[in-house]
Design a protein around this motif. Structure first.
Motif, short mmCIF file in Angstrom:
data_model
loop_
_atom_site.label_atom_id
_atom_site.label_comp_id
_atom_site.label_asym_id
_atom_site.label_seq_id
_atom_site.Cartn_x
_atom_site.Cartn_y
_atom_site.Cartn_z
N GLU A 14 -14.67 -7.15 8.56
CA GLU A 14 -14.84 -8.51 8.05
C GLU A 14 -15.02 -8.53 6.54
N GLU A 15 -15.80 -7.60 6.02
CA GLU A 15 -16.00 -7.53 4.56
C GLU A 15 -14.68 -7.22 3.86
N LEU A 16 -13.91 -6.32 4.43
CA LEU A 16 -12.60 -5.98 3.84
C LEU A 16 -11.66 -7.19 3.86
N ILE A 17 -11.72 -7.96 4.93
CA ILE A 17 -10.86 -9.15 5.04
C ILE A 17 -11.22 -10.16 3.95
N VAL A 18 -12.52 -10.42 3.81
CA VAL A 18 -12.97 -11.40 2.80
C VAL A 18 -12.53 -10.97 1.41
N LEU A 19 -12.71 -9.69 1.07
CA LEU A 19 -12.29 -9.19 -0.24
C LEU A 19 -10.77 -9.23 -0.39
N SER A 20 -10.05 -8.91 0.69
CA SER A 20 -8.58 -8.97 0.65
C SER A 20 -8.11 -10.38 0.36
N GLN A 21 -8.80 -11.37 0.93
CA GLN A 21 -8.44 -12.77 0.70
C GLN A 21 -8.71 -13.20 -0.74
N GLN A 22 -9.57 -12.43 -1.41
CA GLN A 22 -9.86 -12.71 -2.82
C GLN A 22 -8.98 -11.84 -3.74
N GLU A 23 -7.90 -11.33 -3.17
CA GLU A 23 -6.91 -10.52 -3.88
C GLU A 23 -7.47 -9.20 -4.42
N ASP A 24 -8.39 -8.62 -3.65
CA ASP A 24 -8.87 -7.27 -3.94
C ASP A 24 -7.93 -6.31 -3.21
N PHE A 25 -7.01 -5.72 -3.97
CA PHE A 25 -5.95 -4.91 -3.35
C PHE A 25 -6.46 -3.58 -2.79
N VAL A 60 4.76 -5.49 10.66
CA VAL A 60 3.48 -6.10 11.01
C VAL A 60 2.49 -5.97 9.84
N LEU A 61 2.39 -4.77 9.28
CA LEU A 61 1.44 -4.54 8.19
C LEU A 61 1.80 -5.37 6.96
N LEU A 62 3.08 -5.52 6.70
CA LEU A 62 3.53 -6.33 5.57
C LEU A 62 3.17 -7.81 5.79
N LYS A 63 3.37 -8.28 7.02
CA LYS A 63 3.02 -9.68 7.34
C LYS A 63 1.52 -9.92 7.17
N ILE A 64 0.72 -8.93 7.56
CA ILE A 64 -0.73 -9.05 7.40
C ILE A 64 -1.08 -9.14 5.91
N ALA A 65 -0.50 -8.25 5.12
CA ALA A 65 -0.78 -8.23 3.67
C ALA A 65 -0.37 -9.56 3.03
N LYS A 66 0.78 -10.09 3.43
CA LYS A 66 1.29 -11.33 2.82
C LYS A 66 0.51 -12.56 3.26
N ASN A 67 -0.01 -12.53 4.49
CA ASN A 67 -0.60 -13.75 5.07
C ASN A 67 -2.10 -13.70 5.27
#
Length: 198
Positions: A14-25, A60-67
């Motif tokens: 969950e923490e990784l998702i939140v940071l990913s949504q904030q464009e933390d690559f 699948v992984l690309l779709k996750i990264a993009k969306n």
């Protein structure tokens, strides 16, 4: 390992998702690393043609990264991930119907490895046990792949991905009753096929 990488490795999904949504690559990279094996494993049960599994895993992984930014609730990540896997699988099926399956007449075999090897004993399991486990896994995978498509998807989402009946119903656009029926019938079919082996 740098402190920065260790920082992300200690985080939960969950923490990784939140940071990913904030464009933390870096967080997104760690998230993708954690789920790629699970995505690949799920697809191996869905698809008979092993040649396409790596490409579909990448899709699948690309779709996750993009969306990832479109995921409203990080707690719903597992259901969202499985929706992407399922949609990617259906897209693959639609493309396959347009392109008839071809069989290659070329035969390739693994080159013989004649180098001397020193076997280090594995105390966890004996070679015969490993062999039996491997054979059982092949039988189960084959039996699951031979299930009708709707049964196959339902049983994989339930038994391998741990989704609830409600989540499976949403993922497959079915009613909960239909999902329960498909899972029950899939289990019966698998028991019939595997009763002589397990």
């Amino acid at each position: 390992m740098s402190e920065n990488k260790l920082f992300y490795k200690k985080m939960n999904i969950e923490e990784l998702i939140v940071l990913s949504q904030q464009e933390d690559f870096k967080a997104l990279e760690e998230l993708i690393k954690r789920i790629q094996r699970e995505v690949f494993a799920t697809l191996t049960y869905l698809i008979k043609n092993n040649e396409n599994i790596s490409d579909l895993t990448q899709d699948v992984l690309l779709k996750i990264a993009k969306n990832i930014q479109h995921l409203k609730n990080p707690k719903c990540f597992n259901g969202w991930l499985n929706q992407i896997i399922t949609n990617t699988y259906y897209d693959y099926l639609r493309k396959e119907k347009r392109h008839p399956e071809t069989i290659s007449i070329d035969y390739e075999c693994e080159p013989l490895n004649l180098a001397f090897k020193i076997d280090i004993p594995d105390k966890k399991s004996k070679p015969i046990e490993k062999c039996i486990t491997s054979e059982c896994e092949k039988l189960i995978k084959s039996a699951i792949r031979d299930l009708p498509e709707a049964f196959r998807i339902a049983i994989i989402l339930r038994e391998f991905q741990g989704l609830s009946y409600e989540e499976i119903a949403r993922t497959t656009n079915s009613s909960i009753g239909t999902v329960k029926s498909r899972i029950s019938r899939a289990r019966i079919k698998l028991q019939e096929v595997l009763k002589n082996y397990i």
